[in-house]
Design an enzyme around this catalytic site. Structure first.
Site, short mmCIF file in Angstrom:
data_model
loop_
_atom_site.label_atom_id
_atom_site.label_comp_id
_atom_site.label_asym_id
_atom_site.label_seq_id
_atom_site.Cartn_x
_atom_site.Cartn_y
_atom_site.Cartn_z
N LYS A 107 0.82 -1.22 0.00
CA LYS A 107 0.00 0.00 0.00
C LYS A 107 0.85 1.27 0.00
CE LYS A 107 -4.29 -1.82 1.92
NZ LYS A 107 -3.98 -3.21 2.32
C1 LIG Z 1 -4.71 -4.29 1.67
C2 LIG Z 1 -4.00 -5.61 1.65
C3 LIG Z 1 -4.38 -6.65 0.79
C4 LIG Z 1 -5.60 -6.56 -0.11
O1 LIG Z 1 -5.44 -5.67 -1.18
P1 LIG Z 1 -6.71 -5.18 -2.04
O2 LIG Z 1 -6.18 -4.25 -3.04
O3 LIG Z 1 -7.66 -4.55 -1.05
O4 LIG Z 1 -7.32 -6.41 -2.64
C5 LIG Z 1 -3.62 -7.79 0.77
N1 LIG Z 1 -2.55 -7.95 1.58
C6 LIG Z 1 -2.16 -6.97 2.43
C7 LIG Z 1 -0.98 -7.21 3.31
C8 LIG Z 1 -2.86 -5.77 2.50
O5 LIG Z 1 -2.48 -4.81 3.35
#
Ligand SMILES: *Cc1c(COP(=O)(O)O)cnc(C)c1O
Length: 428
Positions: A107
């Site tokens: 993210k």
């Molecule tokens: C947010 C997150 C996900 C999921 O990602 P999306 O784009 O919401 O499908 C998967 N793994 C981790 C570690 C995350 O923080």
């Protein structure tokens, strides 16, 4: 480039408006009116391009004319300043490690890109912007870190007291400056309800110039395409990869599918889910039915009504057979997740986090039916963030970024779990 609303195709806004608004008035999500096609020469000579050049080439068509090229260049280089290694786990499966950024989660990419765009757009506005975000752990840390020190933007993060991991709490509460952490005596659902109420309160929303920073925002969603190209640069095989994406709200997977429609070579996408199986169920039955979220070990994917799924449908013009050809779905249990972490650590000496383990297990199931193919999973977080040592017996290394946080003072403001308390705080 313009963006329409998936609820109303006559709505047309540019990248700046889509970023500042987050969500279209009247619901739906913003979606690009056409999908840029990357020149064949670009894809064939990918190995000769730098990380910055790739990021710029991928993002430029989506930004259009709302930003000077020099500014976009600066934003992408501040976004992707860390490494994105594709690591071979064994003969058939690689791991795209997306956790080398400041908060050790993928993210960081979307959050950093979005923060710099908002900071840039805020320069032309007389009033500062407040980013309000509820987090169950990972989003808040990435957003807080990304916006830290960005002029003209205040960040307020709500998190449920006692319900985020120790590492996540340190990441949320040790920044100060323009970042405020509100420790809510309630659950993540309470935090989300409070944030939604604040957005719905028009006087409050205008007074503080509120905006959200979740993956429905195009400035957070679109840059997630970039690292799929970095994976392609490092892909060691002739056959195109099967790509397994651990998914919750489906922003990451949807970005990969967008990159594929722009020309990135991909054999197949895998929607790797935990017990929250709304999308795998849909792919096997053709019925889309959202469900209440259930708690699992891979808790950043505990989503029963994935917000970006409408964008995936849009990418395939709502045509189920076309989508099904490109996307397979698997739901992996917590027991399989733990079993996978143990098996891959003991057999291949590679430690997965629970989200990556869901990705691995789903990919392995797909490859067992397709013996000629090879693939990679997106390792979305560092194993130290979701420590499973108690269940697996394997303790992750503690990276530098975390060691530096340990011992720092926690700085948070306690808040009752109700809408009025948040409103009062924001007005003061
Ligand atoms: C947010 C997150 C996900 C999921 O990602 P999306 O784009 O919401 O499908 C998967 N793994 C981790 C570690 C995350 O923080």
């Amino acid at each position: 480039m313009h963006y329409f609303s998936t609820n109303n195709k006559t709505t047309r806004v540019d990248f700046r408006t889509a970023t500042l608004q987050g969500q279209p008035v009247g619901g739906g999500l913003y979606f690009p009116e056409q999908i840029p096609q990357l020149p064949a020469g670009f894809l064939q000579s990918l190995n000769r391009w730098s990380k910055e050049e790739i990021a710029f080439a991928v993002m430029k068509p989506y930004i259009g004319t709302v930003m000077e090229d020099a500014m976009l260049q600066r934003i992408v280089s501040e976004t992707i300043f860390f490494s994105f290694p594709l690591v071979k786990i064994n003969d058939r499966i690689c791991s795209l490690e997306l956790y080398h950024g400041p908060t050790l989660a993928f993210k960081d990419v979307g959050a950093r890109f979005m923060s710099r765009c908002l900071g840039h757009f805020a320069q032309n506005s007389s009033q500062s912007i407040t980013v309000l975000v509820a987090t169950s752990g990972d989003t808040g840390g990435a957003v807080a870190d990304a916006f830290y020190g960005v002029d003209g933007v205040e960040v307020v993060v709500l998190y449920p007291a006692g319900k985020v991991s120790a590492v996540q709490e340190l990441q949320l509460t040790t920044l100060d400056g323009n970042v405020t952490a509100l420790e809510v005596s309630g659950t993540f659902d309470d935090c989300q309800r409070m944030v939604k109420a604040a957005f719905a309160d028009e006087t409050l929303s205008q007074k503080r110039n509120l905006t959200s920073a979740n993956s429905i925002n195009v400035a957070r969603w679109l840059p997630q395409q970039i690292y799929y190209f970095y994976a392609q640069q490092q892909w060691p095989y002739e056959v195109p990869p099967v790509i397994s994406v651990p998914s919750g709200n489906f922003g990451n997977l949807c970005a990969g599918m967008l990159a594929a429609q722009s020309g990135l070579p991909v054999q197949q996408f895998i929607a790797a889910c935990n017990a929250n199986d709304t999308v795998p169920e849909y792919l096997s039955s053709g019925w889309y039915q959202t469900k209440p979220a259930v708690a699992t070990l891979s808790n950043a994917m505990d989503v029963g009504a994935p917000s970006n799924f409408v964008r995936i449908l849009e990418l395939f013009n709502q045509k189920f057979p076309a989508l099904k050809k490109m996307l397979s779905g698997y739901s992996i249990t917590d027991a399989e997740t733990i079993g996978t972490i143990k098996k891959i650590k003991s057999g291949d000496d590679y430690l997965l986090d629970p989200h990556g383990a869901v990705g691995y297990a789903a990919l392995e199931q797909y490859l067992s039916l397709h013996p000629q193919q090879k693939g990679y999973l997106l390792e979305t977080a560092h194993p130290v963030k979701f420590d499973t040592a108690a269940q697996t017996g394997y303790k992750p290394d503690v990276p530098n970024a975390i060691q530096q946080l340990i011992g720092k003072n926690k700085n948070s403001i306690a808040l009752r779990a109700d809408e009025a308390a948040l409103k009062e705080f924001l007005i003061d």
